[in-house]
Design a protein around this motif. Sequence first.
Motif, mmCIF file in Angstrom:
data_model
loop_
_atom_site.group_PDB
_atom_site.id
_atom_site.type_symbol
_atom_site.label_atom_id
_atom_site.label_comp_id
_atom_site.label_asym_id
_atom_site.label_seq_id
_atom_site.Cartn_x
_atom_site.Cartn_y
_atom_site.Cartn_z
ATOM 1 N N GLN A 138 4.916 8.484 -6.573
ATOM 2 C CA GLN A 138 4.086 8.262 -5.382
ATOM 3 C C GLN A 138 3.877 6.772 -5.121
ATOM 4 O OE1 GLN A 138 0.339 10.363 -5.376
ATOM 5 N NE2 GLN A 138 -0.250 9.595 -3.361
ATOM 6 N N GLN A 139 3.594 6.031 -6.181
ATOM 7 C CA GLN A 139 3.381 4.593 -6.018
ATOM 8 C C GLN A 139 4.650 3.887 -5.567
ATOM 9 O OE1 GLN A 139 2.143 2.588 -9.577
ATOM 10 N NE2 GLN A 139 1.634 0.677 -8.517
ATOM 11 N N ASN A 148 13.268 2.606 -1.704
ATOM 12 C CA ASN A 148 12.589 1.356 -2.056
ATOM 13 C C ASN A 148 13.214 0.710 -3.289
ATOM 14 O OD1 ASN A 148 10.816 1.468 0.091
ATOM 15 N ND2 ASN A 148 9.144 2.394 -1.079
ATOM 16 N N TYR A 195 8.048 12.433 -2.417
ATOM 17 C CA TYR A 195 8.092 11.005 -2.726
ATOM 18 C C TYR A 195 9.461 10.538 -3.235
ATOM 19 C CZ TYR A 195 3.022 11.701 -2.656
ATOM 20 O OH TYR A 195 1.735 12.038 -2.298
ATOM 21 N N SER A 232 5.359 4.274 -1.935
ATOM 22 C CA SER A 232 4.378 3.744 -0.990
ATOM 23 C C SER A 232 4.781 2.393 -0.412
ATOM 24 C CB SER A 232 2.999 3.645 -1.656
ATOM 25 O OG SER A 232 3.040 2.728 -2.751
ATOM 26 N N THR A 233 5.303 1.504 -1.265
ATOM 27 C CA THR A 233 5.652 0.173 -0.785
ATOM 28 C C THR A 233 6.887 -0.349 -1.502
ATOM 29 O OG1 THR A 233 4.292 -0.963 -2.442
ATOM 30 C CG2 THR A 233 3.225 -0.419 -0.351
ATOM 31 N N GLU A 234 7.628 -1.218 -0.799
ATOM 32 C CA GLU A 234 8.774 -1.863 -1.443
ATOM 33 C C GLU A 234 8.312 -2.808 -2.549
ATOM 34 O OE1 GLU A 234 11.985 -3.638 0.610
ATOM 35 O OE2 GLU A 234 12.347 -1.917 1.915
ATOM 36 N N SER A 235 7.105 -3.377 -2.406
ATOM 37 C CA SER A 235 6.631 -4.307 -3.432
ATOM 38 C C SER A 235 6.415 -3.597 -4.767
ATOM 39 C CB SER A 235 5.331 -4.988 -2.981
ATOM 40 O OG SER A 235 4.299 -4.036 -2.808
ATOM 41 N N ALA A 236 6.001 -2.328 -4.727
ATOM 42 C CA ALA A 236 5.840 -1.565 -5.965
ATOM 43 C C ALA A 236 7.194 -1.376 -6.639
ATOM 44 C CB ALA A 236 5.194 -0.212 -5.678
ATOM 45 N N GLU A 246 9.782 -3.379 -6.208
ATOM 46 C CA GLU A 246 10.205 -4.696 -6.687
ATOM 47 C C GLU A 246 9.545 -5.033 -8.021
ATOM 48 O OE1 GLU A 246 9.121 -7.067 -3.362
ATOM 49 O OE2 GLU A 246 10.858 -6.467 -2.157
ATOM 50 N N ASP A 247 8.281 -4.641 -8.168
ATOM 51 C CA ASP A 247 7.571 -4.867 -9.435
ATOM 52 C C ASP A 247 8.211 -4.057 -10.555
ATOM 53 O OD1 ASP A 247 5.833 -6.563 -8.143
ATOM 54 O OD2 ASP A 247 4.215 -5.078 -7.946
#
Length: 275
Positions: A54-55, A104, A97, A58-62, A64-65
Amino acid sequence: MLGNDLPPPTEVINMYKLNQIGLMRIYEPNHEALKALRGSGINVLVGVRNDELQQLASTESAAEDWVAAYIRPYWPQVNFRYIAVGNEVIPGEVARYVLPAMQNLHNAWSSGVLNSIEQIKVSTAVAMSVLGESYPPSAATFSQDTAAYMVPIARYLNSIGAPLLVNVYPYFTYVENPSDVSLPYALFASESAVVIDDGLSYYNLFDAMVDAVYASLEKAGAPQVRVVVSETGWPSGGNGNVTTPSTAQKYNSNLIRHVLSSHGTPRRLGKSVET
């Protein structure tokens, strides 16, 4: 990774090398295992934990991390081959998800400084239960419960040149249908064709199951997607004479011989089944 008195990762890697095993699957990015894999030459399928989907969706930054934490510190010393975005979560509460998390993660390393990691393919690992019909293989389709997820995923995999990871267990098909499926057919031990389907001859259940996935992918508009078998095996106990160490050995040794040959499946002749 699960069990008592497990050997340390370095010992496991040495065992792989000694037995010339070139492919490994780890179900989550364990740092100790990844450190031990550096310089080993082993091709690694690493999993994303189901509770992270799910995380990551949610975002490409997640994403990337995640790549920065688990891929970048080890590549190229670790030969990452595939990333499995979830294991057997379709159908289910987190199934929605899977595709955005895959997108992502793919985007996280297919641009910028990680552009050179494009050979790492993102996918997801599914059970055979994503199929509705599976017999005969040519009639197979994704089930009504899974098609809303599997068709877009299949088409996305087609577009990025990635395979579908499938957990293939002839054992379960055999024990659920002992009157219809013979043990030799399940153990790669049949000397004659057991199933004739659309002019194709099937001597073992494994090939029939893999080809059922291929037929489903074709109907989903993803004919170029390869099937990579991400899990298989045969239990060595728990179900009487069907699950003995000798039966498990027969399945595993016959399986290895089969997938290391260039025979392929009837639907994909001459293309060995990566397993």
